[in-house]
Every structure is written in C-alpha cells, then in structure tokens.
Write an enzyme that holds these catalytic residues in place. Structure first.
Site, PDB file in Angstrom:
ATOM      1  N   LYS A  28       5.793  -2.016   1.267  1.00 11.46           N
ATOM      2  CA  LYS A  28       5.235  -2.095   2.618  1.00 11.46           C
ATOM      3  C   LYS A  28       5.171  -3.532   3.150  1.00 11.46           C
ATOM      4  O   LYS A  28       5.439  -3.798   4.305  1.00 11.46           O
ATOM      5  CB  LYS A  28       3.828  -1.508   2.608  1.00 11.46           C
ATOM      6  CG  LYS A  28       3.147  -1.512   3.964  1.00 11.46           C
ATOM      7  CD  LYS A  28       1.805  -0.825   3.878  1.00 11.46           C
ATOM      8  CE  LYS A  28       1.106  -0.745   5.221  1.00 11.46           C
ATOM      9  NZ  LYS A  28      -0.223  -0.137   5.110  1.00 11.46           N
ATOM     10  N   GLN A  29       4.761  -4.453   2.290  1.00 11.84           N
ATOM     11  CA  GLN A  29       4.515  -5.816   2.778  1.00 11.84           C
ATOM     12  C   GLN A  29       4.559  -6.778   1.603  1.00 11.84           C
ATOM     13  O   GLN A  29       4.588  -6.348   0.443  1.00 11.84           O
ATOM     14  CB  GLN A  29       3.150  -5.887   3.459  1.00 11.84           C
ATOM     15  CG  GLN A  29       1.974  -5.673   2.548  1.00 11.84           C
ATOM     16  CD  GLN A  29       0.703  -5.340   3.312  1.00 11.84           C
ATOM     17  OE1 GLN A  29       0.476  -4.198   3.670  1.00 11.84           O
ATOM     18  NE2 GLN A  29      -0.124  -6.328   3.571  1.00 11.84           N
ATOM     19  N   GLU A  38       0.807  -1.232   0.000  1.00 11.06           N
ATOM     20  CA  GLU A  38       0.000   0.000   0.000  1.00 11.06           C
ATOM     21  C   GLU A  38       0.834   1.273   0.000  1.00 11.06           C
ATOM     22  O   GLU A  38       0.266   2.369   0.002  1.00 11.06           O
ATOM     23  CB  GLU A  38      -0.943  -0.010   1.212  1.00 11.06           C
ATOM     24  CG  GLU A  38      -1.973  -1.114   1.131  1.00 11.06           C
ATOM     25  CD  GLU A  38      -2.698  -1.345   2.451  1.00 11.06           C
ATOM     26  OE1 GLU A  38      -2.230  -0.854   3.494  1.00 11.06           O
ATOM     27  OE2 GLU A  38      -3.730  -2.037   2.437  1.00 11.06           O
TER      28      GLU A  38
END
Ligand code: IFM
Length: 726
Positions: free
Chosen positions: A591-592, A479
């Site tokens: 982010k991930q 994100e």
C-alpha cells in the site's frame, strides 16, 4: 515573489469541483479550520468548521468524531430583489427571479491566509454589481474570524439587501451533534450557543456587523441574523464587515459570554486593524517555515500550498489537541489523530516552530492514561497508544468499515487492534524534538515518560519463539497486509526504540538522576526489565534474505502472488479498489512505503548502501502508493540513494496529491501527512539535512534543474539559515 507562487486560484467558477475547492480553500488558524464554502451556499456543498478538540460520540455512530461547528460564514444578499447566487447559464434548478454571473475569480492568498472571491453579478432587473467577499481566521487572535463584503454598482443603482447570520443548522454528513441551541439578535450583536450531545462541549459564537448604517436584528431559533438595506447610487459602493468570535467550553467556563465580549472588542478594532495583525502573524510564520526553491515554480508553489495547510491546522495555543489525518479541512477520518501527526506533520514544526511541536507532543503525554489502559485491556504492560485517537486518548478506530462497493460489504478494520507501531512513532517524534530543540525540561517532565513507558509496552509485547524474539499479529505501514508475522519495519523500529530507551536512561542517570530515579520507580524499570530490553535488542528477529541481500517485509511476503503494479498505470486511486480486499491481501502489492519508510526513518542504520538499494529495487516496483503518505517518503529515500529521476517523479506526485486531486478524495479534506511529508522530502531528502555531533548539516542532492533550496531551522534555540545548491 510573484503572486502566482503565493496564491491558488479558481477561475472561472467550477460548480462540478465545488467540494474540491471547499477543501483547497480552507482557511484556519490552529484553533479552527473553515472550508471554502460559498457564503450564500450552493446545492451539494459541504460547509464545515472544525474546532480542535471538540469531539462527540453520537448514538448512531460507532466512534466519536470531530464535530462540524455552527457556520460563522453565512451571508446572503439580494440585488434589486434577485437572490445573489452562483447562477451559471446552465443552472436550471433555481427559481426566478434569477440573476446571472458575468465574471468570477476566487483566490486563496497563502501568504496572508485570506480567501477572496470577486463576482460580477447581474440582477433580473439588469442592474449589475461587483461583489467582493473576503474572509480570514485571525492568526493573531485565534478566537476572531473576519469577513468583509464590498459591493459596487457597475451598472444601474440597485437596492441591496444583506443578511449576515450565524447558522446552527449543521451536521456531520447528516449526523447532528449540537443540542440546546440558543440564539439572540440585537442591533449590537447576533449570538448562538449550543452543546454537543454526548461529550457536552459548549460552543459560543457572537458576531458584530459593521456597516454604513445600523443593522436590523432578525431573531431566529437556529439562524440569528443582522439585516441591512442599502440603496446604492450609480457607481456607488458600500462595505460591510462581520466580525465573529468563537469560544468553546474547552477554552473557558462561559463560552457565550467570552464570545460576546471578544466580538465587541474585535469589532471595535475594526477589520483593517485585525487584518494587519493577522498578516503580521503570517509573516512571522512564513519567515520560520517557508522553503524557497529556485528553478522550479511548480515545486515552489506545491511546497507552499502543503505547508500552508499544515500551518493552519497546527495548534498554537493549546497543548491538549493534535492534528487529525485530514487536518481541520473536512470530516474525513472523523478528525482522528494517527501516526500521520508524529512522523509526517510534526517534524516541520519541530525544526522551525518548536513550541507548536511541543503542544502536539503534550497532547500525547496527556493521553498516557488512555495508552496505559489500552495496554492493560490487551494484557500488556506500559503504554500502548491507540491507532486512532481523539480527546479521550482511548482507541477510537472503528472495528468495521462503512459498506463498500460493489456489494455493500463491511470489512473488519484491524488497525486499532494490530497497528501497534504508533507507540514507537510517538517515541521517535519525542526524541527527534528533544535532539533538535535541546528542550531538556520537556524531556524530563514529559517526553522521557512517553519513550520509556512505550518501551515497557514492547518489552511485554514481544514473543519468544524459535530461540529469538518475534512479533505476530502486526500491521506495518503497508496496511494491505494485516495481522502478519515479523514485519521488518515493526521489529526493527522496536529494536531502535529499546536502544533509545536505554541510552535515554543512561543520559538521565548522568544529567538528571532524580528524574531517572522517579521514572525507574514509577514505571518499574527494574534491572531485570532493562536486561530483557538488552536481550530483545540482541535477539529480535529481523527478516532478511541473505541470497538477495534484502530485508523481507514480513514472513511469507514473497510467497504471495506477484502483481506488476506498473501495468496498472495510469490509474486513479489504489489497486486495492480494482483487486478487491481479499486479493490485495494475498498479493505482494504494497500500500505505501514500508521497508522504504524504515529507510527514511533510520537511514543507513538499516543496512549498508547496497542493501538499501536492493530494498528499493524490490519494494518500489511493488508499491501501489494507495496511501497519500507514500510518495513523499519515497522521494526522501530516493533522493538519499541518488535515484534522481525517481526522486523527482515521486516528488511531483506527492506535491500534486491535493492540488490535482490525484487520489480522487480531496473532498474529504487535505491529506495532512502528505503535506508534512513533502516538507521533509525536500529538507531531509533533497537537501539531506541531518544532525551531526557539531549540529545540523546538509548533504544536498537536488533535482538537476533546481538552482537552490533555502530554509530556516531552529537548532537548540538558535535560528540557522541553510541554502542547498548542487
Ligand atoms: O495513517 C494513515 C495510514 O497509514 C494509511 N491510511 C490512512 C491513514 C490516515 O491518513
């Protein structure tokens, strides 16, 4: 098993970590969750009881939130007139008469869902007592909460005054949702009812206090109480039990009456009988869900802790609610339901306690009207699920953030507009449930409609450009990069989704032609639409770099600034916090798990092993793990790729997210997705559990020092025990 593998302990009292422990010590039963706040309260605490499904949209809030219910845990004492409080030598804010804490231990018993606190307390008169508080939310009867206070005179013969209350003076960080508060207090029962302001949910609570002598009722418009005065003999002791029943108008038309009846019946059974039934329900649950790890006590403890927290939040008897991102352990993310449920928390239940998974999938089925409305509002067809969901099924993502430091700026939140992969994530969970359980009835009546109508959405959402299909204005799992073009995660998952939808239709045609016919008609699955799905599958653009043999996370990703994430170790919190929003957006910091998440979900279908390794080498060093969802997915993929050191390192990170508060925000609630993700990292990652034509099978790749991992899986109604060894 040694006690330490089944408990979490606080010793001595850590007032500076008060709110951390409130989250960690949450108890619950799938109906509600109650934070581990002290019965008598403490300055700066954040008590909360969150009941599934009770949302409300207060006028001052931009979106609805799960409501903090009236407090059922409230119990206060005095010892020889000294208020019982967690006074430490350094406390200066309390007024005399002041007591002193001589000893303290608090333990969460994860095997039995019991929270117990033992305190040695000396009153101003010098009299000393041992006070033991216990509480549990019955797993056997979800409307019953039980508390016990045992007080023993250690030194002296003090007079104890005890007040057990129901407390309507509650809020969500200052936002008041409860109105029409009504209370009553008699010698038999205390009771409280209230109604949420906008949504009109009623809550009814009633409590019976069982004590060695009759209680004195204390009427109060907000906090009805039962009072008790006991003169303890030297070495004497007494026990007081408070049995509370809770109902809402989601359960029954007359919640206060139901609570009153239940409280009397439960109190008549008594604390011990209630506890025995509760423990039996926990034993059954752990038999189903426990993972036993030999050779690594920290890992064993970590997996139990995370499993405990998803269990206490998972709805057992309600198919109209689902688990929010912070479970029922805090007000973080306002109780909203994200993809965290379907891809992270739900699989452990799908594989071990399928009726619970089914409840949560039904929650989505019942919200298809909201998803269809969202699609229509955005000019699409089919069903487009909201990124953040509550009771209504409508999009409830706030459009703007709260003011952020350092300059109190609000930033636009785009996830509600553009994080659209949630629709496919839900379809993934439906099909995973069906494949493991063989629950054809669910598929025919509900699941197929979800998979197909979300496929209809994608058919209308894709864009034909440059002689191929593309997707613009998307947000993938990463994100930090908003409104991007051609997220390989999204595009590839859409291809997978449409392929699955077509397979499903074939299956329905063969096995349930009437259902196939019904869905063809009701969802408009015309030959032209199905042909378009085929065309999208064939011509969807999947960004790939032929030279480097890697998937490209999205168009232009490698044109962004490269920031070596590892240089920022050790850090607490995401890099986003130091770089600022704008710079993070313009960098390659992820982010991930994103491409890595794709590899977790689709495995070798994403590409040959060498491509998967290249993807790992590219994206892992760029990943910030700014989201708690990330480390467990990385563990899973690293284990599958045979990257043993990375897999174990990431596992320890994932296991410590809440216990060690390594994201620094446990006060807001448990990271539910990280918890469910950890279970999957062990089962799918280290143990390599997968489905074959012949049923489930293992392909273990355990950390070197683990001797074995054992767990149960329910495959098509039959429980199978697996043990993975090297
Ligand atoms: O759904 C997640 C998202 O992927 C990352 N930010 C937090 C959300 C809620 O946990």
């Amino acid at each position: 098993m040694p006690d330490r593998l089944w408990t979490v302990k606080e010793y001595p009292f850590h007032p500076e970590k008060l709110r951390y422990y409130e989250t960690i010590f949450t108890i619950g039963n799938g109906y509600l969750g109650t934070r581990g706040s002290l019965e008598e309260r403490y300055d700066g605490d954040s008590p909360a009881t969150m009941i599934h499904g009770v949302f409300d949209h207060a006028p001052e809030m931009s979106v609805p939130e799960l409501v903090n219910a009236p407090d059922w845990t409230d119990i206060r004492l005095t010892v020889d007139g000294t208020p019982f409080q967690m006074v430490t030598k350094s406390s200066s804010t309390l007024k005399p008469p002041q007591g002193l804490i001589l000893g303290y231990e608090r333990k969460l018993h994860m095997d039995t869902g019991l929270l117990r606190r033992v305190v040695l307390f000396r009153a101003a008169t010098g009299a000393t007592v041992r006070v033991t508080f216990e509480r549990f939310a019955s797993l056997d009867d979800q409307h019953v909460m039980a508390q016990r206070v045992l007080i023993t005179a250690i030194d002296g013969a003090p007079v104890i005054e005890l007040e057990a209350a129901l407390n309507g003076d509650v809020s969500n960080n200052g936002v008041r949702h409860w109105h029409k508060l009504a209370t009553s207090a008699t010698t038999e029962q205390i009771a409280l009812s209230a109604v949420t302001g906008q949504s009109g949910y009623a809550v009814g609570m009633a409590a019976v206090v069982n004590a060695p002598q009759p209680v004195t009722p204390h009427a109060d418009p907000v906090r009805p109480a039962a009072r008790l005065r006991v003169a303890l003999a030297k070495d004497g002791s007494f026990t007081c039990d408070k049995i509370t029943a809770i109902y809402t108008s989601r359960d029954t038309a007359d919640a206060p009456s139901a609570a009153a009846t239940k409280a009397s019946a439960a109190a008549a059974l008594g604390y011990d009988a209630l506890y025995a039934a509760h423990v039996a329900a926990w034993r059954h649950t752990w038999d189903a869900l426990d993972i036993e790890i030999e050779g690594d006590e920290a890992a064993q403890h970590g997996v139990r802790f995370t499993t405990y927290h998803v269990v206490i939040a998972a709805p057992r008897h309600d198919d109209d609610v689902s688990i929010g991102a912070k479970t029922l352990s805090g007000v973080g993310y306002k109780g909203h339901v994200f993809w965290d449920t379907e891809l992270f928390m739900l699989p452990p239940f799908t594989l071990t306690m399928p009726p619970i998974a089914r409840n949560m999938l039904m929650y989505r089925y019942k919200r298809l009207p909201g998803a269809r409305q969202k699609a229509r509002d955005n000019g699409y067809e089919g069903a487009m699920f909201p990124w953040e969901s509550t009771d209504t099924g409508l999009e409830t993502t706030p459009q703007w953030s709260d003011p952020l430091p350092p300059d109190n700026q609000r930033i636009r939140i785009w996830t509600g507009d553009n994080e659209q992969h949630i629709s496919t994530d839900i379809a993934y969970a439906v099909l995973q449930y069906w494949r493991w359980t063989g629950d054809d009835a669910f598929l025919l009546n509900y699941g197929a409609e979800i998979v197909l109508d979300t496929a209809v959405f994608w058919g209308s959402r894709v864009e034909e450009r440059h002689g191929r299909y593309e997707l613009h204005n998307q947000i993938g799992p990463d994100e930090y990069h908003e409104n991007i073009s051609n997220s390989v995660f999204v595009n590839r998952m859409v291809v997978w989704h449409l392929e699955q939808a077509l397979h499903l239709l074939d299956w329905l045609q063969q096995h349930a032609p009437h259902t196939a016919q019904r869905l063809h008609e009701s969802l408009g699955l015309t030959p032209a639409r199905l042909a378009r799905w085929q065309d999208i599958i064939a011509r969807m653009y999947l960004p790939f770099d032929d030279t480097r043999q890697i998937h490209v996370q999205f168009d232009g990703f490698f044109d962004l600034e490269y920031i070596p994430v590892r240089h920022y170790e050790p850090r607490v919190g995401g890099i986003w916090g130091f770089l600022g929003h704008e710079r993070a957006l313009q960098s390659q910091v992820i982010k991930q798990a994103d491409v890595v998440m794709l590899m977790a979900l689709l495995g070798e279908a994403v590409g040959p092993r060498q491509v998967l390794l290249n993807n790992w080498d590219t994206y892992y060093p760029r990943c910030d793990h700014g989201s708690s969802l990330s480390p467990a997915m990385h563990t899973w993929v690293a284990a599958r790729l045979g990257l043993d050191d990375e897999a174990y390192y990431l596992f320890t990170h994932a296991a410590a997210i809440d216990l060690e508060d390594n994201k620094g925000n446990v006060v807001d609630g448990i990271h539910g997705a990280a918890s469910g993700g950890l279970w999957q990292a062990v089962v799918f990652g280290f143990c390599g559990l997968h489905l074959t034509e012949a049923g489930p099978a293992l392909a273990p790749r355990l950390p070197a020092h683990w001797r074995s991992v054992s767990f149960n899986v329910v495959y098509r109604g039959e429980t199978r025990r697996f043990t993975a060894r090297h």
